[in-house]
Scaffold this motif. Structure first.
Motif, mmCIF file in Angstrom:
data_model
loop_
_atom_site.group_PDB
_atom_site.id
_atom_site.type_symbol
_atom_site.label_atom_id
_atom_site.label_comp_id
_atom_site.label_asym_id
_atom_site.label_seq_id
_atom_site.Cartn_x
_atom_site.Cartn_y
_atom_site.Cartn_z
ATOM 1 N N LEU A 74 0.267 2.654 1.014
ATOM 2 C CA LEU A 74 1.397 1.857 1.278
ATOM 3 C C LEU A 74 0.023 0.571 1.625
ATOM 4 O O LEU A 74 -0.901 0.566 1.291
ATOM 5 C CB LEU A 74 1.995 1.873 2.835
ATOM 6 N N ASN A 131 -2.394 1.981 4.488
ATOM 7 C CA ASN A 131 -1.009 3.420 4.967
ATOM 8 C C ASN A 131 -0.823 4.343 4.161
ATOM 9 O O ASN A 131 -0.895 3.920 3.161
ATOM 10 C CB ASN A 131 -0.465 3.123 5.591
ATOM 11 N N GLY A 167 2.260 6.841 2.667
ATOM 12 C CA GLY A 167 3.745 7.696 3.145
ATOM 13 C C GLY A 167 3.672 8.474 2.113
ATOM 14 O O GLY A 167 4.071 8.179 0.995
ATOM 15 N N ALA A 210 5.413 7.657 7.533
ATOM 16 C CA ALA A 210 4.492 6.837 7.421
ATOM 17 C C ALA A 210 3.195 8.263 8.350
ATOM 18 O O ALA A 210 3.411 8.034 9.367
ATOM 19 C CB ALA A 210 3.856 5.232 7.196
#
Length: 242
Positions: free
Chosen positions: A93, A97, A99, A149
């Motif tokens: 992401l 991140n 997810g 996430a």
């Protein structure tokens, strides 16, 4: 010699015809039960939705048909809830991140089967096997997407599932399938029959080609359902005298 022989054959025919008629009937009744549905994905759709799990639903409606001794032609009209629960793989992401997305899709259909059924064993307790085409007509649906996430963040959004041939319609409204259905059947009273059936509804490609072409997506989304159905039918026997 010919006249006695013709007379005997005529008498046997008159005697045998009502007996045969007693074994044929028109039946009508109701059905209801539960089902587990999911989507099978291919090509681009399989690359996106890497996991698909069953979604529970309900079904119920009208059953009717013709029975000829051990054979029967079975049809009806029923309402059935279908859909799927699907997930993507983990992906990166924004901001580094990680997810994935979960999807839950709920759709409803009118189902019209046209099945040939054969009964094994006797009248008191019979095993049945039915097969034939099934015609699913899409009514309505909704889709919920949820982002999960690794950071603990989650977001969700909902949208309407549309059936038709337009560029904004996700699925075809008319979705034929092939059905295989083993079951058991037993008499109830003088003219009733109770049945318990497992139905495997194996759909074809549900994707609307116009919208998938506009998105640049290739592949199929296949509607698959395992249905448990209880039926009760009342039989109107040909040849009955009132």
């Amino acid at each position: 010699m010919k006249k006695p022989l013709v007379l005997v054959l005529l008498l046997l025919t008159l005697y045998y015809t009502p007996a045969r008629a007693q074994q044929s009937s028109f039946f009508v009744g109701g059905s209801g039960g539960a089902n587990l549905s999911m989507y099978g994905y291919t090509s681009d759709y399989a690359d996106i939705w890497t996991t698909s799990r069953v979604k529970p639903g309900l079904n119920g409606g009208l059953v009717f048909g013709m029975e000829f001794n051990k054979m029967a032609i079975v049809s009806g009209v029923s309402y059935i809830q279908k859909g799927t629960r699907s997930e993507t793989d983990n992906y990166n992401l924004e901001g580094g991140n990680v997810g994935y997305i979960k999807a839950r899709e709920n759709t409803s259909f009118i189902n019209i089967p046209l099945l040939f059924r054969y009964r094994f064993l006797g009248e008191k307790f019979g095993l049945t096997l039915a097969a034939g085409p099934s015609f699913n007509i899409g009514l309505s649906g909704n889709l919920k997407l949820e982002l999960q996430a690794a950071s603990g963040e989650s977001r969700s959004e909902s949208s309407t599932v549309r059936f038709g041939n337009g560029i904004t319609d996700s699925y075809r409204r008319f979705q034929p399938a092939f059905v295989i259905s083993p079951g058991v059947q037993m008499p109830v009273g003088e003219r009733g029959k109770l049945g318990l059936n497992i139905v495997w509804d194996l759909g074809g490609n549900a994707v609307n080609k116009r919208s998938s072409s506009a998105l640049g997506a290739d592949g199929k989304i296949i509607n698959i359902s395992t249905i448990l159905s209880v039926t009760y039918t009342h039989h109107f026997v040909f040849g009955d005298k009132y």
